[in-house]
Design a protein around this motif. Sequence first.
Motif, PDB file in Angstrom:
ATOM      1  N   GLN A  33      -6.010   3.990  -7.197  1.00  0.00           N
ATOM      2  CA  GLN A  33      -7.342   3.767  -6.768  1.00  0.00           C
ATOM      3  C   GLN A  33      -6.919   2.779  -5.448  1.00  0.00           C
ATOM      4  N   THR A  34      -6.217   2.154  -5.592  1.00  0.00           N
ATOM      5  CA  THR A  34      -5.796   1.206  -4.316  1.00  0.00           C
ATOM      6  C   THR A  34      -5.344   2.101  -3.305  1.00  0.00           C
ATOM      7  N   LEU A  35      -4.451   2.929  -3.583  1.00  0.00           N
ATOM      8  CA  LEU A  35      -3.938   3.772  -2.700  1.00  0.00           C
ATOM      9  C   LEU A  35      -4.830   4.760  -2.044  1.00  0.00           C
ATOM     10  N   GLN A  36      -5.941   5.287  -2.889  1.00  0.00           N
ATOM     11  CA  GLN A  36      -6.946   6.228  -2.587  1.00  0.00           C
ATOM     12  C   GLN A  36      -7.730   5.331  -1.322  1.00  0.00           C
ATOM     13  N   ARG A  37      -8.110   4.265  -1.748  1.00  0.00           N
ATOM     14  CA  ARG A  37      -8.801   3.480  -0.819  1.00  0.00           C
ATOM     15  C   ARG A  37      -8.215   3.402   0.582  1.00  0.00           C
ATOM     16  N   ARG A  38      -6.931   3.221   0.401  1.00  0.00           N
ATOM     17  CA  ARG A  38      -6.186   3.139   1.852  1.00  0.00           C
ATOM     18  C   ARG A  38      -5.362   4.031   2.448  1.00  0.00           C
ATOM     19  N   ILE A  39      -5.954   5.512   1.830  1.00  0.00           N
ATOM     20  CA  ILE A  39      -5.182   6.335   2.356  1.00  0.00           C
ATOM     21  C   ILE A  39      -5.038   6.774   3.914  1.00  0.00           C
ATOM     22  N   GLY A  40      -6.119   6.300   4.317  1.00  0.00           N
ATOM     23  CA  GLY A  40      -6.188   6.586   5.992  1.00  0.00           C
ATOM     24  C   GLY A  40      -5.178   5.593   6.591  1.00  0.00           C
ATOM     25  N   PHE A  41      -5.216   4.086   6.078  1.00  0.00           N
ATOM     26  CA  PHE A  41      -4.085   3.360   6.713  1.00  0.00           C
ATOM     27  C   PHE A  41      -2.752   3.744   6.418  1.00  0.00           C
ATOM     28  N   LEU A  42      -2.168   4.331   5.258  1.00  0.00           N
ATOM     29  CA  LEU A  42      -1.133   4.880   4.978  1.00  0.00           C
ATOM     30  C   LEU A  42      -0.650   6.001   5.687  1.00  0.00           C
ATOM     31  N   GLY A  43      -1.778   6.919   5.660  1.00  0.00           N
ATOM     32  CA  GLY A  43      -1.403   7.888   6.548  1.00  0.00           C
ATOM     33  C   GLY A  43      -1.113   7.546   8.169  1.00  0.00           C
ATOM     34  N   GLY A  44      -2.102   6.720   8.647  1.00  0.00           N
ATOM     35  CA  GLY A  44      -1.903   6.252  10.250  1.00  0.00           C
ATOM     36  C   GLY A  44      -0.234   5.692  10.261  1.00  0.00           C
ATOM     37  N   LEU A  45       0.021   4.830   9.145  1.00  0.00           N
ATOM     38  CA  LEU A  45       1.451   4.207   9.170  1.00  0.00           C
ATOM     39  C   LEU A  45       2.328   5.198   9.161  1.00  0.00           C
ATOM     40  N   PHE A  46       2.192   6.158   8.364  1.00  0.00           N
ATOM     41  CA  PHE A  46       3.485   7.297   8.319  1.00  0.00           C
ATOM     42  C   PHE A  46       3.219   7.892   9.704  1.00  0.00           C
ATOM     43  N   LEU A  47       2.231   8.524  10.079  1.00  0.00           N
ATOM     44  CA  LEU A  47       2.128   9.180  11.515  1.00  0.00           C
ATOM     45  C   LEU A  47       2.785   8.051  12.721  1.00  0.00           C
ATOM     46  N   PHE A  48       2.598   6.986  12.614  1.00  0.00           N
ATOM     47  CA  PHE A  48       2.866   6.109  13.431  1.00  0.00           C
ATOM     48  C   PHE A  48       4.598   6.016  13.559  1.00  0.00           C
ATOM     49  N   ILE A  49       5.153   5.915  12.275  1.00  0.00           N
ATOM     50  CA  ILE A  49       6.433   5.968  12.057  1.00  0.00           C
ATOM     51  C   ILE A  49       7.187   7.192  12.764  1.00  0.00           C
ATOM     52  N   ILE A  50       6.450   8.344  12.317  1.00  0.00           N
ATOM     53  CA  ILE A  50       6.899   9.782  12.632  1.00  0.00           C
ATOM     54  C   ILE A  50       6.870   9.759  14.340  1.00  0.00           C
ATOM     55  N   ALA A  51       5.793   9.139  14.907  1.00  0.00           N
ATOM     56  CA  ALA A  51       5.760   9.186  16.392  1.00  0.00           C
ATOM     57  C   ALA A  51       6.551   8.250  16.985  1.00  0.00           C
ATOM     58  N   LEU A  52       6.875   7.160  16.369  1.00  0.00           N
ATOM     59  CA  LEU A  52       7.867   6.363  17.118  1.00  0.00           C
ATOM     60  C   LEU A  52       9.219   6.904  17.073  1.00  0.00           C
ATOM     61  N   TYR A  53       9.565   7.558  15.801  1.00  0.00           N
ATOM     62  CA  TYR A  53      10.835   8.214  15.965  1.00  0.00           C
ATOM     63  C   TYR A  53      10.850   9.499  16.788  1.00  0.00           C
ATOM     64  N   PHE A  54      10.002  10.225  16.833  1.00  0.00           N
ATOM     65  CA  PHE A  54       9.969  11.360  18.084  1.00  0.00           C
ATOM     66  C   PHE A  54       9.905  10.610  19.468  1.00  0.00           C
ATOM     67  N   LEU A  55       9.117   9.623  19.823  1.00  0.00           N
ATOM     68  CA  LEU A  55       9.483   9.007  21.179  1.00  0.00           C
ATOM     69  C   LEU A  55      10.732   8.456  21.431  1.00  0.00           C
ATOM     70  N   SER A  56      11.437   7.764  20.553  1.00  0.00           N
ATOM     71  CA  SER A  56      12.564   7.456  20.730  1.00  0.00           C
ATOM     72  C   SER A  56      13.731   8.415  20.994  1.00  0.00           C
TER      73      SER A  56
END
Length: 409
Positions: free
Chosen positions: A82-105
């Motif tokens: 339930q906690t993960l479901q409430r924070r799915i947006g934050f976790l998704g954003g974190l995942f996308l940020f890590i992917i974008a950071l790796y891509f830009l590097s």
Amino acid sequence: MASKLFDQVGGVISLSLNGKNPEKLMNLALSRGIYLWDIKKEDDRVYLKVRKSGFDALKVLAEESGIEISVLDRQGLPFYKQTLQRRIGFLGGLFLFIIALYFLSSFIWFLEVSGNQKVNTVQILDSAARHGLYRGAAKWNFQRREVEKAMLRDLPQIAYIQLDVRGVKTEIRVVEKILPGEDIHEPCHIVARKDGIVQEVLVLKGQANVEPGQAVAKGDILISGIVFPSSPSPFLEEEETEVQDMLPYAVRARGQVKARTWYEGYGECKLRVDKKVFTGEQHNQWYLLIPGKQYLIKGGKKADFNMFTRTEKRKAISTPWGPIGFSRVLLKEQTIESIEYEQEQAIKMAREKALKELRGQYDRHAEVLASHTDILSSPGDSMVRLKITTETLEDIGIAKPINSVEVGH
């Protein structure tokens, strides 16, 4: 151990019971198959744990028995979910940020040139860009060794190039070639580098070939590096003296030959000039860039300008499929403004143009002896045209190596 694991998978709720006769509620729960454990009594409250699957049934029994239930803690996988479901947006954003950071590097964002003194930095960066290394270049689009070799072919003044790629920054380290000095040390003549009339001749080494008042053309020998002995040695026999007189020898001619030279500079200026000037009005447009397309996101498609300049600034990354990012287009309105000059103003401006052209012709060490201005245009013309003739005194000599054929003759 297995029971604890099962409890964590199913979920565990810690409760406190408050009311009269909580033992009756616990007996009812046990008779209904609701498992309770870790039961403790402190003062007028009873503390216990129940599985999530039995909590709702226990809650109904508590309401029927008049017992107040307070939830103290929730543990187990269902509650984490339930906690993960409430924070799915934050976790998704974190995942996308890590992917974008790796891509830009994977791109080069900073370029630095070191070790160059004579070769222009812009020239080095231009050469690197031609071979795939530039700000925003993907690392998979170039091979470091191949770029180094190609740049060495482009820049003959460079002896060594090393690309140091660290993260998003690349340092281009260069070592310039040590070129031999321009001064000639082997036998040579002093020749004229331009036409003129010789005014002064100073020979330090060699043999004068011209004299003051003589007109010379470009390429004429002023001071010869081939010297013919003029006086015999008193210590040689007569026959040996005759042989010596016939044998010239070559030297590195040195000296100075100053000559009067003339230059012409031309300048013109219209009496009426139409110029484009900015009105101060401007319009911004913002575009979203994706490979193969761009979309206007702000600013409208058209600006009510009859005449304007267009400047585009991009903030985008290069990908194998095309640029991704944003583009800002700045439109500045212009209008035609007519400027009329008086005759004296036009002459002054035309003269400045002619003088600028003149200064680029003669050496900065030259001495200006005289200057004369001729107006070429007529009073009724729409343009002032003039010519400035300048007489200077300057050293016109330049060293030229002697070939072996000349020495032999």
